[in-house]
Enzyme design. Structure first.
Site, PDB file in Angstrom:
ATOM      1  N   THR A 182       4.481  56.179   3.105  1.00 51.76           N
ATOM      2  CA  THR A 182       4.471  57.561   3.592  1.00 51.76           C
ATOM      3  C   THR A 182       4.678  57.561   5.108  1.00 51.76           C
ATOM      4  O   THR A 182       4.630  56.509   5.740  1.00 51.76           O
ATOM      5  CB  THR A 182       3.139  58.265   3.187  1.00 51.76           C
ATOM      6  OG1 THR A 182       3.016  58.219   1.786  1.00 51.76           O
ATOM      7  CG2 THR A 182       2.986  59.655   3.691  1.00 51.76           C
ATOM      8  N   GLY A 206      -1.719  56.292   1.981  1.00 51.50           N
ATOM      9  CA  GLY A 206      -2.453  56.580   0.749  1.00 51.50           C
ATOM     10  C   GLY A 206      -3.863  57.085   1.007  1.00 51.50           C
ATOM     11  O   GLY A 206      -4.084  57.908   1.899  1.00 51.50           O
TER      12      GLY A 206
HETATM   13  N1  GLY Z   1       2.072  59.208  -2.101  1.00 59.05           N
HETATM   14  C1  GLY Z   1       0.981  59.206  -1.229  1.00 59.05           C
HETATM   15  C2  GLY Z   1       0.219  60.482  -1.203  1.00 59.05           C
HETATM   16  O1  GLY Z   1       0.757  61.494  -1.585  1.00 59.05           O
HETATM   17  O2  GLY Z   1      -0.925  60.508  -0.829  1.00 59.05           O
END
Ligand code: GLY
Length: 569
Positions: free
Chosen positions: A380, A473
């Protein structure tokens, strides 16, 4: 020498990776900056410069947000992209209002709760992590287009232009992208588009400093610049996405693409030490738990205990653990399950939680009784922007795991997400990463998977105070909360607040993670004494923060990453 030159020339013709002598690896980047008017902190220098160039052309903060979003899609192809989605928190100073926009990916119409299970009902974690079946319906381009239509001032085309240039001219391969290419090489190289874009003709990861050019992506961005969201969700790009998905037995359809819609949501809000914390509501768990952690700690005398003291770390870890228990128990897509947001942020409830923190001993996870969490990857990306009028933008965007599903839509340069892995495949069963998921986060058509992304804006006396966010995350929540604690409770200057030691406790697994620079051996020994299972681990956060100063803005891009904080006077 001449034959070597011809070899590279030929390579350059047939191949998108332009091999240049890596004389300079990543130039030293500026992690801290002060400025009077505008400030941008992002996880890439090209992105920060793209946003600043928009201000220099007379654009507003939303134009800069759109330009940064497209640019970061190019510059961090392993962690975000137009094949993914994200969230925006936007503080509109004149209205003294915080807007929240949700352009997260959604499950395809043909998705089912059992789509990753064997006939016997066993989970198959790889199916939600790699390949076309892992791909959820991307929301980024629709979100950017709708938000720009409502708030932007420059023509749409101008906001896409810096990303087209970055994709076409390229940028030097930096360490994190190199690591991601190496890490996912075996899988990613099987995709012909990925191989020709990111690897050498022999299938090797190029050297650091090699110019990474994404010509196909530049052409796709040109279509989006010309046609708006239709350049992605209809026409040749949509055809390429669906053709690729079908050839690899994925579920995404034309109808999915055509019907994607962004959602405007009401931010979650909490008061903390005289400040107003505004953050992302469900389907992100982030905002609720950042506020819960801060509120649980508000009445504890952390400042007098000291920022890295045994007691302060113990209390903070316990507050994190308690918040993550609620995450596993109550969170999911609010359009499908009622999420008790008001109750989870209720002052009396949080005061009870705070009171239940034992100051002497760590609580064991099974004493707290609930179901464990869904796995989330450490990828991310995040950027933060401020302008001279006092407006703020905090946006976290993602394709989930490094290079998402590792599938590129043929000929488009688009890397498709693997956001389906943020759903729970089955209640109570461990996935590949040792975590299990809850009922509210099971797959349903058009549902949004639970997220931890926590773009956060803090206001004080009805004006801007700070904006921040991070990738990584579940660690996003605790990294954001600790940066706020460091700034407000411990009164650290912004750079120190971002650079300080971080811990992470997410209830399950029941360990206290500590990232370098570590706590002192004596403090770690005392924490073990109290019952914490202390482990040293990289947390992967990269906080991008901006704080208001009397003269303008102070921006910090996490020194653990390869970002750039830069402003305009
Ligand atoms: N894919 C990571 C989140 O949405 O937290």
């Amino acid at each position: 020498m001449r034959s070597l030159f011809l070899f590279f020339l030929l390579l350059g013709c047939s191949h998108q990776v332009r091999i240049v002598a890596p004389t300079v690896v990543q130039p030293r980047v500026a992690h801290e900056s002060v400025a009077k008017s505008e400030m941008v902190t992002a996880q890439g220098a090209g992105t920060t410069r793209a946003a600043l160039s928009i201000f220099q052309r007379g654009g507003n903060i939303i134009d800069a947000f759109v330009a940064a979003s497209f640019a970061i899609s190019v510059e961090r192809p392993h962690s975000t992209g137009i094949g993914g989605g994200g969230f925006l928190l936007y503080y509109h100073r004149a209205e003294n209002k915080v807007y929240a926009f949700d352009f997260r990916e959604i499950a395809p119409l043909a998705a089912t709760a059992t789509m990753y299970l064997t006939k016997k009902g066993d989970p198959q974690p790889l199916l939600s992590q790699e390949g076309a079946l892992a791909v959820a319906n991307p929301g980024l381009v629709r979100g950017l287009f709708e938000i720009h239509r409502r708030f932007g001032s420059l023509p749409w085309k101008e906001t896409v232009a810096p990303a087209i240039k970055l994709a076409r001219e390229g940028f030097p391969l930096y360490e994190e992208l190199h690591e991601a290419l190496e890490d996912r090489r075996e899988v990613f190289i099987l995709d012909p588009g990925a191989r020709s874009t990111f690897y050498t003709s022999e299938g090797r990861t190029p050297n650091l400093g090699t110019t990474i050019v994404q010509e196909n992506l530049a052409r796709t961005l040109e279509l989006i610049a010309d046609k708006g969201a239709d350049g992605f969700y209809r026409g040749p790009v949509a055809d390429a996405i669906i053709k690729t998905i079908r050839s690899k037995r994925g579920l995404l359809s034309y109808r999915d693409l055509r019907t994607y819609s962004m959602v405007e949501r009401t931010p979650v809000k909490g008061s903390y030490k005289g400040l107003q914390i505004h953050s992302m509501p469900p389907p992100s768990s982030g905002g609720i738990h950042v506020i819960q952690i801060l509120k649980m700690l508000e009445k504890h005398p952390l400042r007098s205990l000291g920022p890295q003291s045994t007691e302060a770390v113990h209390l903070t870890a316990n507050a994190m653990q308690r918040a993550f228990l609620d995450r596993a128990s109550y969170l999911g897509d609010p359009d499908f399950h009622p999420v008790p947001t008001k109750e989870l942020l209720d002052e009396r409830y949080l005061s009870r939680l705070s009171g239940s923190i034992k100051t002497r001993k760590a609580m064991k996870a099974d004493q707290l009784k609930a179901i464990p969490l869904a796995y989330e990857s450490s990828d991310t990306t995040h950027f933060t922007i401020a302008d001279r009028a006092g407006n703020l933008v905090a946006s976290t965007q993602t394709i989930n795991g490094w290079f998402g599903s590792a599938v590129m839509a043929e000929g488009t340069g688009i890397i498709l997400n693997n956001e389906m892995d943020d759903f729970a495949q089955k209640v109570g069963v461990q996935n590949l990463y040792g975590a299990v998921g809850g009922q509210n986060n099971l797959i349903q058509p058009r549902k949004r998977p639970l997220s931890s992304m926590s773009p956060t804006i803090i206001t004080k006396d009805n004006g801007p105070f700070m904006a921040l966010g991070s990738p990584s995350g579940t660690r996003i929540i605790t990294c954001v909360a600790q940066t706020i604690l460091n700034t407000v409770e411990f009164e650290m200057p912004l750079y120190e607040a971002v650079a300080a030691t971080r811990i992470h406790q997410q209830w399950m697994p029941d360990v206290l993670k500590v990232e370098a620079p570590f706590l002192t051996p004596a403090v770690e020994a005392e924490l073990r004494e109290k019952g914490h299972q202390v482990v040293h681990e990289k947390l992967g956060c990269s906080i991008q923060a901006i704080r208001k100063t009397p003269d303008g803005w102070h921006g910090v891009s996490d020194p653990r990453g390869e970002g750039l904080a830069l402003g305009l006077n």
